[in-house]
Design an enzyme around this catalytic site. Sequence first.
Site, PDB file in Angstrom:
ATOM      1  N   GLU A   1       0.940  -1.257   0.305  1.00  0.00           N
ATOM      2  CA  GLU A   1      -0.173  -0.089   0.203  1.00  0.00           C
ATOM      3  C   GLU A   1       0.626   1.247  -0.124  1.00  0.00           C
ATOM      4  O   GLU A   1       0.344   2.440  -0.484  1.00  0.00           O
ATOM      5  CB  GLU A   1      -1.012  -0.017   1.441  1.00  0.00           C
ATOM      6  CG  GLU A   1      -2.039  -0.951   0.973  1.00  0.00           C
ATOM      7  CD  GLU A   1      -1.925  -2.443   1.376  1.00  0.00           C
ATOM      8  OE1 GLU A   1      -0.630  -2.545   1.953  1.00  0.00           O
ATOM      9  OE2 GLU A   1      -2.727  -3.311   1.147  1.00  0.00           O
TER      10      GLU A   1
ATOM     11  N   HIS B   1     -10.892  -4.960   8.295  1.00  0.00           N
ATOM     12  CA  HIS B   1     -11.937  -4.822   7.082  1.00  0.00           C
ATOM     13  C   HIS B   1     -13.102  -4.137   7.272  1.00  0.00           C
ATOM     14  O   HIS B   1     -13.781  -3.884   6.199  1.00  0.00           O
ATOM     15  CB  HIS B   1     -12.412  -6.306   6.459  1.00  0.00           C
ATOM     16  CG  HIS B   1     -11.265  -7.254   6.159  1.00  0.00           C
ATOM     17  ND1 HIS B   1     -10.157  -7.773   6.948  1.00  0.00           N
ATOM     18  CD2 HIS B   1     -11.044  -7.684   4.928  1.00  0.00           C
ATOM     19  CE1 HIS B   1      -9.459  -8.251   6.044  1.00  0.00           C
ATOM     20  NE2 HIS B   1      -9.948  -8.344   5.097  1.00  0.00           N
TER      21      HIS B   1
END
Length: 326
Positions: free
Chosen positions: A60, A129
Amino acid sequence: MNPITLVEAVNQALNYEMSKDKDVIVLGEDVGLNGGVFRATVGLYDKFGPERVIDTPLAETMISGLAVGMALQGLKPVAEFQFMGFIYPGLDHMLNHASRYRNRTRGRLTCPIVYRAPYGGGIHAPEHHSESTEALFAHIPGMRVVIPSSPARAYGLLLASIRDPDPVLFLEPKRIYRLIKQEVPDNGQALPLDQCFILREGKDVTMVTWGAMIKETLEAAIQLEQYGIQAEVIDLATIKPIDINTILNSVEKTGRLIIVHEAARFCGVGAEIAAQVAEKGLLFLQAPIQRVTGFDTIMPYFKLEYDYLPNVKRILANVRKVMEFA
């Protein structure tokens, strides 16, 4: 015209803008051959090829920084993080570079980047999540934060975000990715950024919310009708900057304000809205401002996530509280 879901509207907007502007590049983990973890980019790789739909490594920090480099060289990258909980390694480049280049170069350079990420709870996902930390990014000067709440707004707001010359964090509420369907003309018409949308007019109480919480807030507004209470429901849509004038105009009419968000309560975006209304519209208020939010805990696993998320019952309880004031 067939109705489409929110995630399909995201795909439709990407497809449209990539067809019209060769500088728009999509990058991220599994966005190409696999079409994205939620299939938001499905079909783009076959249509536009590997030079414009780039499968990146699981990194990321690299995705965030690569987007900055692309933007500074004249491209318009749309970088996807698979989940908001994975976005934090990329925060360095977002905060220290993407958001600062206009200021750093005195307007000579801008960073037209869209960072996309599914966010929020309600899909029985594991840890990391189900984050809803939009306030963290809204605190960054130079960074817009946009959250759609329907297919039509996802399409129009994503087009506007890609066309914006400055970086935008575009958070997609995954709980309603496929919950709502609308007819969305693929006409390339963007919706305005930095503007609220009044979804329902009322005269008794103003309810401000965004993202997936639109669903519960509208349901509460419908239930309030049986008690003779007309609620005005406002979709904030652009989290930063806040369209405070629309909210103030509504509060001047209703005299009461309730803010609903699934993020944790402390230092949430609701606190900023409440502060601005208190500063600029205190004399409009007939009752204390109420916030219906998530709790100041880590988002729990799926067995408890719906105890964490605000629900219609909690919203109605807060409406009753503000209606007790004459």
